[in-house]
Design a protein around this motif. Structure first.
Motif, mmCIF file in Angstrom:
data_model
loop_
_atom_site.group_PDB
_atom_site.id
_atom_site.type_symbol
_atom_site.label_atom_id
_atom_site.label_comp_id
_atom_site.label_asym_id
_atom_site.label_seq_id
_atom_site.Cartn_x
_atom_site.Cartn_y
_atom_site.Cartn_z
ATOM 1 N N LYS A 251 0.805 -1.217 0.000
ATOM 2 C CA LYS A 251 0.000 0.000 0.000
ATOM 3 C C LYS A 251 0.845 1.278 0.000
ATOM 4 O O LYS A 251 0.365 2.341 -0.401
ATOM 5 N N ILE A 252 2.090 1.181 0.473
ATOM 6 C CA ILE A 252 2.906 2.405 0.595
ATOM 7 C C ILE A 252 4.167 2.334 -0.272
ATOM 8 O O ILE A 252 4.380 3.156 -1.161
ATOM 9 N N THR A 253 5.005 1.324 0.009
ATOM 10 C CA THR A 253 6.309 1.286 -0.658
ATOM 11 C C THR A 253 6.179 1.080 -2.159
ATOM 12 O O THR A 253 6.770 1.829 -2.954
ATOM 13 N N PHE A 254 5.424 0.071 -2.568
ATOM 14 C CA PHE A 254 5.336 -0.241 -3.992
ATOM 15 C C PHE A 254 4.729 0.903 -4.815
ATOM 16 O O PHE A 254 5.280 1.255 -5.867
ATOM 17 N N PRO A 255 3.610 1.514 -4.388
ATOM 18 C CA PRO A 255 3.100 2.656 -5.187
ATOM 19 C C PRO A 255 4.088 3.815 -5.288
ATOM 20 O O PRO A 255 4.205 4.438 -6.341
ATOM 21 N N LEU A 256 4.786 4.098 -4.188
ATOM 22 C CA LEU A 256 5.752 5.193 -4.243
ATOM 23 C C LEU A 256 6.949 4.865 -5.136
ATOM 24 O O LEU A 256 7.619 5.767 -5.640
ATOM 25 N N MET A 257 7.202 3.566 -5.317
ATOM 26 C CA MET A 257 8.343 3.156 -6.141
ATOM 27 C C MET A 257 7.996 3.009 -7.615
ATOM 28 O O MET A 257 8.866 2.691 -8.430
ATOM 29 N N LEU A 258 6.739 3.221 -7.960
ATOM 30 C CA LEU A 258 6.337 2.994 -9.353
ATOM 31 C C LEU A 258 7.131 3.825 -10.365
ATOM 32 O O LEU A 258 7.611 3.286 -11.378
ATOM 33 N N PRO A 259 7.300 5.138 -10.156
ATOM 34 C CA PRO A 259 8.085 5.907 -11.157
ATOM 35 C C PRO A 259 9.508 5.380 -11.327
ATOM 36 O O PRO A 259 10.000 5.271 -12.446
ATOM 37 N N VAL A 260 10.165 5.065 -10.199
ATOM 38 C CA VAL A 260 11.529 4.527 -10.297
ATOM 39 C C VAL A 260 11.519 3.161 -10.981
ATOM 40 O O VAL A 260 12.383 2.856 -11.818
ATOM 41 N N SER A 261 10.530 2.342 -10.633
ATOM 42 C CA SER A 261 10.455 1.007 -11.228
ATOM 43 C C SER A 261 10.241 1.083 -12.731
ATOM 44 O O SER A 261 10.889 0.353 -13.501
ATOM 45 N N ILE A 262 9.343 1.964 -13.150
ATOM 46 C CA ILE A 262 9.085 2.104 -14.582
ATOM 47 C C ILE A 262 10.341 2.565 -15.309
ATOM 48 O O ILE A 262 10.690 2.052 -16.387
ATOM 49 N N THR A 263 11.049 3.513 -14.711
ATOM 50 C CA THR A 263 12.287 4.000 -15.338
ATOM 51 C C THR A 263 13.321 2.882 -15.453
ATOM 52 O O THR A 263 13.946 2.705 -16.508
ATOM 53 N N ALA A 264 13.491 2.120 -14.368
ATOM 54 C CA ALA A 264 14.465 1.024 -14.391
ATOM 55 C C ALA A 264 14.085 -0.024 -15.433
ATOM 56 O O ALA A 264 14.951 -0.530 -16.168
ATOM 57 N N ILE A 265 12.797 -0.344 -15.520
ATOM 58 C CA ILE A 265 12.357 -1.358 -16.489
ATOM 59 C C ILE A 265 12.538 -0.857 -17.919
ATOM 60 O O ILE A 265 13.000 -1.607 -18.796
ATOM 61 N N MET A 266 12.205 0.394 -18.165
ATOM 62 C CA MET A 266 12.342 0.927 -19.515
ATOM 63 C C MET A 266 13.807 0.936 -19.962
ATOM 64 O O MET A 266 14.133 0.557 -21.102
ATOM 65 N N ILE A 267 14.694 1.364 -19.078
ATOM 66 C CA ILE A 267 16.115 1.374 -19.427
ATOM 67 C C ILE A 267 16.619 -0.055 -19.649
ATOM 68 O O ILE A 267 17.396 -0.336 -20.560
ATOM 69 N N ARG A 268 16.138 -0.958 -18.797
ATOM 70 C CA ARG A 268 16.553 -2.364 -18.943
ATOM 71 C C ARG A 268 16.059 -2.955 -20.265
ATOM 72 O O ARG A 268 16.760 -3.742 -20.903
ATOM 73 N N ILE A 269 14.861 -2.573 -20.686
ATOM 74 C CA ILE A 269 14.347 -3.046 -21.977
ATOM 75 C C ILE A 269 15.251 -2.562 -23.110
ATOM 76 O O ILE A 269 15.558 -3.309 -24.044
#
Length: 343
Positions: A251-269
């Motif tokens: 409810k807290i950590t994962f939603p707040l990490m979404l922008p960073v996660s998306i950036t990391a995944i996009m760069i990794r792709i």
């Protein structure tokens, strides 16, 4: 500037027409045309400065960037498009000739290219697992554990190695079927003739594992930086309100990490779409093209078959596919993370 753009198009057309034999400009190289274009830009900027004074000086500052863009972006693209529709083969003394849609027809009927493209989908889907592992490691290293700094450096070590070194150290040495330590271990466990690159499925999985081992630290360090930016007061307040660790994370950590996660995944792709070094060094695309990526397939078209025209067409098509795929992904990512789209 409109005149410059028009002249640039004219230069590109003249270059293509000269290469295809449609026109003979009277010189044996395209360089005089390019030099004339550069001279024309300089004259244009000088004239603007003389006629418009201070306002015209802006064009002088734009000129280096415009020339750099033409030299590093526009020219390679135009040159690539020009030879993508030729049968240019370095083994032929005849040079390249315009062959219309011949390369596109060859690509359409080439099962190895489509197999490589399918492999890229599997390789890209593996990023989901990499992301899960990287997130777990980042949470572990963000906690209060002993020797935390040591483990952070230790987990980052694979990222410091080049893919070529990884392919030789892991693919050629540790996974060697006769004398490699991993082969001896699995033989001791009961696998009589371990062959990590003999069957398509296992070979593909081994390529995924080596690539993941190299680049998971990259995702981990990005996620770790994001975790450290989250105020600890948020999690502590949730615990005070009776939230469980899972609720705190989901409810807290994962939603707040979404922008960073998306950036990391996009760069990794983006990294994954360029996967070639490990494949070329370990399997050369085998067995039977089972591990080929599009990039390694294009590389072998250049290196092994000297098909400059066909290889360039494949590179152009792959570039267009990447642009389309990344645009769609960024669209979905924006909708997922931008609050104004969330109802």
């Amino acid at each position: 500037m409109h005149g410059s753009a028009g002249l640039l198009v004219l230069v590109a057309f003249a270059q293509a027409a000269w290469m295809l034999g449609w026109i003979d400009p009277g010189f044996t190289s395209w360089r005089p045309t390019l030099y004339a274009y550069v001279l024309w830009c300089v004259c244009l900027c000088t004239g603007q400065v003389l006629l418009k004074g201070e306002h015209g000086k802006r064009l002088v500052f734009v000129l280096p960037a415009a020339l750099f863009t033409v030299a590093m972006v526009v020219f390679p693209l135009v040159f690539g498009l020009t030879i993508a529709f030729t049968d240019w083969n370095l083994a032929s003394l005849q040079g390249g000739h315009f062959n219309g849609l011949g390369n596109i027809r060859q690509m359409w009927e080439d099962p190895f290219f489509w197999n490589a493209l399918t492999n890229m989908i599997w390789y890209s889907l593996a990023i989901i697992i990499e992301y899960g592992i990287a997130f777990g490691l980042a949470i572990l290293l963000n906690g209060q554990i002993r020797a935390r700094k040591f483990f952070r450096v230790a987990f980052l070590m694979p990222l410091m190695l080049s893919p070529v070194a990884v392919s030789w150290m892991v693919g050629k040495s540790m996974l060697e079927a006769r004398f490699g330590p991993i082969a001896r271990l699995v033989r001791w466990l009961g696998w009589e003739n371990p062959s990590f690159f003999g069957t398509p499925e296992i070979a593909r999985a081994m390529i995924m594992m080596m690539d993941a081992w190299t680049f998971i630290p990259f995702m981990m360090i990005m996620i770790l930086a994001g975790l450290q930016a989250i105020p600890r007061e948020l999690n502590e307040a949730a615990y005070v309100d009776g939230a469980t660790p899972w609720q705190n994370f989901w409810k807290i950590t994962f939603p707040l990490m979404l922008p960073v996660s998306i950036t990391a995944i996009m760069i990794r792709i983006i990294f994954k779409l360029k996967l070639a070094d490990i494949i070329i060094n370990v399997t050369s695309g085998g067995p039977g093209g089972a591990t080929d990526s599009v990039t390694s397939f294009i590389f072998r078209e250049y290196r092994d078959r000297s098909n400059v025209g066909y290889g360039t067409l494949l590179a152009m098509v792959y570039l267009v596919l990447i642009i389309i795929a990344m645009t769609v992904l960024m669209k979905f990512a924006d909708r997922w993370t931008n609050p104004k789209y969330q109802r």
